[in-house]
Design a protein around this motif. Structure first.
Motif, PDB file in Angstrom:
ATOM      1  N   PRO A 237       7.731   2.117  -3.360  1.00  0.00           N
ATOM      2  CA  PRO A 237       7.410   2.082  -1.935  1.00  0.00           C
ATOM      3  C   PRO A 237       6.016   1.492  -1.724  1.00  0.00           C
ATOM      4  O   PRO A 237       5.072   1.879  -2.405  1.00  0.00           O
ATOM      5  CB  PRO A 237       7.441   3.564  -1.530  1.00  0.00           C
ATOM      6  N   VAL A 238       5.908   0.512  -0.841  1.00  0.00           N
ATOM      7  CA  VAL A 238       4.577  -0.005  -0.464  1.00  0.00           C
ATOM      8  C   VAL A 238       4.449   0.080   1.058  1.00  0.00           C
ATOM      9  O   VAL A 238       5.429  -0.065   1.785  1.00  0.00           O
ATOM     10  CB  VAL A 238       4.356  -1.471  -0.935  1.00  0.00           C
ATOM     11  N   GLU A 239       3.231   0.338   1.518  1.00  0.00           N
ATOM     12  CA  GLU A 239       2.994   0.475   2.959  1.00  0.00           C
ATOM     13  C   GLU A 239       3.423  -0.787   3.679  1.00  0.00           C
ATOM     14  O   GLU A 239       3.180  -1.901   3.214  1.00  0.00           O
ATOM     15  CB  GLU A 239       1.494   0.703   3.207  1.00  0.00           C
ATOM     16  N   ASP A 240       4.078  -0.593   4.817  1.00  0.00           N
ATOM     17  CA  ASP A 240       4.480  -1.727   5.635  1.00  0.00           C
ATOM     18  C   ASP A 240       4.540  -1.267   7.088  1.00  0.00           C
ATOM     19  O   ASP A 240       5.492  -0.591   7.506  1.00  0.00           O
ATOM     20  CB  ASP A 240       5.849  -2.246   5.171  1.00  0.00           C
ATOM     21  N   ALA A 241       3.510  -1.629   7.837  1.00  0.00           N
ATOM     22  CA  ALA A 241       3.394  -1.183   9.231  1.00  0.00           C
ATOM     23  C   ALA A 241       4.559  -1.695  10.078  1.00  0.00           C
ATOM     24  O   ALA A 241       4.933  -1.083  11.073  1.00  0.00           O
ATOM     25  CB  ALA A 241       2.061  -1.644   9.811  1.00  0.00           C
ATOM     26  N   SER A 243       7.671  -1.914   9.159  1.00  0.00           N
ATOM     27  CA  SER A 243       8.917  -1.194   8.922  1.00  0.00           C
ATOM     28  C   SER A 243       8.935   0.108   9.718  1.00  0.00           C
ATOM     29  O   SER A 243       7.902   0.773   9.831  1.00  0.00           O
ATOM     30  CB  SER A 243       9.052  -0.908   7.420  1.00  0.00           C
ATOM     31  N   ARG A 245       9.974   2.947   8.960  1.00  0.00           N
ATOM     32  CA  ARG A 245       9.597   4.110   8.155  1.00  0.00           C
ATOM     33  C   ARG A 245       8.131   4.075   7.719  1.00  0.00           C
ATOM     34  O   ARG A 245       7.637   5.010   7.102  1.00  0.00           O
ATOM     35  CB  ARG A 245      10.476   4.168   6.885  1.00  0.00           C
ATOM     36  N   GLY A 246       7.483   2.935   7.956  1.00  0.00           N
ATOM     37  CA  GLY A 246       6.081   2.800   7.555  1.00  0.00           C
ATOM     38  C   GLY A 246       5.913   2.294   6.127  1.00  0.00           C
ATOM     39  O   GLY A 246       4.806   2.071   5.662  1.00  0.00           O
ATOM     40  N   TYR A 247       7.042   2.144   5.417  1.00  0.00           N
ATOM     41  CA  TYR A 247       6.970   1.571   4.061  1.00  0.00           C
ATOM     42  C   TYR A 247       8.237   0.766   3.787  1.00  0.00           C
ATOM     43  O   TYR A 247       9.221   0.872   4.507  1.00  0.00           O
ATOM     44  CB  TYR A 247       6.819   2.678   3.012  1.00  0.00           C
ATOM     45  N   ARG A 248       8.149  -0.058   2.752  1.00  0.00           N
ATOM     46  CA  ARG A 248       9.359  -0.731   2.284  1.00  0.00           C
ATOM     47  C   ARG A 248       9.376  -0.677   0.770  1.00  0.00           C
ATOM     48  O   ARG A 248       8.370  -0.336   0.143  1.00  0.00           O
ATOM     49  CB  ARG A 248       9.425  -2.164   2.813  1.00  0.00           C
TER      50      ARG A 248
END
Ligand code: NDP
Length: 295
Positions: A237-241, A243, A245-248
């Motif tokens: 999981p890496v942070e992804d604003a 997405s 869920r906040g991560y992808r």
């Protein structure tokens, strides 16, 4: 521009699940036996809960019965062992799986040692692992994730014999057994790990790369020999604003770079992940067939 063929683990896994459904039904019709898988989960790690839910759904989709035991985070090692013993003695259970990781106060080794090797569908018992490593021995079960990697290669028409393979990572559950399986298929195998000084240079010699490190995007495009086949086991999981869920989820291989160099590559998600569960179902079917000598 991308040149690599995308190895579609999702659709290959679906095809395998369809094959398993047919076999489960054939066995039920012929001898009235339905394969059963027991899963023990301790604590409430979110990722583990998701994996267990996916395993249960997958069982349902092919007609395998699933049994589930959920224990609290503060359960004792002995409680887990007692449940394993019950399943060992239960003839409607053909596969037993302890979801890892266990809480830190438990000794994983003590627990895995208790699983009857004839029901060890994860293939993590040392006797199964030992047989995998030895010539002229057959393990009862091959660990699901590495078995899924090899199945992806087979079903994508990639020949392994005589090839140079590099496995990045040497964990008991993925890297080490993946290397053994590749060697059994007559590849010449190198294992790269955290103390390997020239990981990049070694990996670049490989015709087949299996990456199982748990470090997002670690294997860059310039680690890949042009035309190599890349199997990416990583689920990170890496942070992804952007997405919801906040991560992808990303793999251990930098996909955007590697797909320009490799001849074939697995995506994340949709590569190895679905294969792991398909192989778990396959191992459970194999176990039930073996218990009744059903061919
Ligand atoms: P582990 O953490 O148990 O093992 C990681 C391995 O990678 C170790 O052998 C470690 O070396 C090596 N490693 C770590 N950092 C480096 C580095 N910088 N350079 C070279 N080698 C390194 O992980 P797992 O094998 O359990 O999982 C690996 C990945 O696969 C994770 O992303 C996990 O989520 C995913 N996974 C996916 C599954 C699926 O179904 N698709 C199933 C299981 C895992 P050392 O031994 O020296 O410490």
């Amino acid at each position: 521009s991308a040149t690599a063929k995308v190895i579609d683990g999702k659709s290959i896994a679906k095809q395998i699940r369809d094959e398993i459904s047919v076999e489960v039904a054939r066995m039920k019709d012929a001898i009235g036996v339905v394969p059963g898988l027991a899963v023990i989960i301790v604590g409430d790690r979110k990722d583990s809960a998701t994996y267990v839910r996916n395993k249960r759904k997958a069982c349902e989709s092919v007609g395998i019965i699933s049994f589930e035991v959920r224990l609290p985070e503060d359960a004792t090692e002995q409680e887990v062992i007692n449940h394993i013993s019950e399943f060992n003695n239960d003839s409607s259970v053909h596969g037993i799986l302890v979801q890892l990781p266990l809480p830190s106060h438990m000794n994983e080794t003590n627990i895995l040692d208790v699983v009857n090797i004839e029901k060890d569908v994860d293939g993590f018992h040392p006797l199964n692992m030992g047989c995998l490593a030895m010539r002229d021995r057959e393990p009862m079960f091959v660990p699901c994730t590495p078995k899924g990697c090899i199945e992806l290669l087979h079903r994508s028409g990639v020949s392994i014999k005589g090839k140079r393979a590099v496995v990045v990572g040497r964990s008991n559950i993925v890297g080490m057994p993946a290397a053994l399986l590749l060697q059994n298929e007559n590849a010449t195998v190198s294992i790269v790990h955290s103390r390997t000084p020239n990981a990049e240079e070694l990996t670049r010699q490989a015709d087949i790369v299996i990456a199982a490190v748990g470090v997002p995007n670690m294997v860059r495009g310039n680690w890949i020999k042009p035309g190599a086949v890349v199997i990416d086991v990583g689920i990170n999981p890496v942070e992804d604003a952007k997405s919801p869920r906040g991560y992808r989820l990303v793999g251990d291989v930098c996909y955007e770079e590697a797909c320009k160099v490799a001849s074939a590559i697995t995506p994340v998600p949709g590569g190895v992940g679905p294969m792991t569960i398909a192989m778990l179902l396959d191992n459970t079917l194999i176990s039930a067939k073996r218990a009744y000598n059903f061919k």
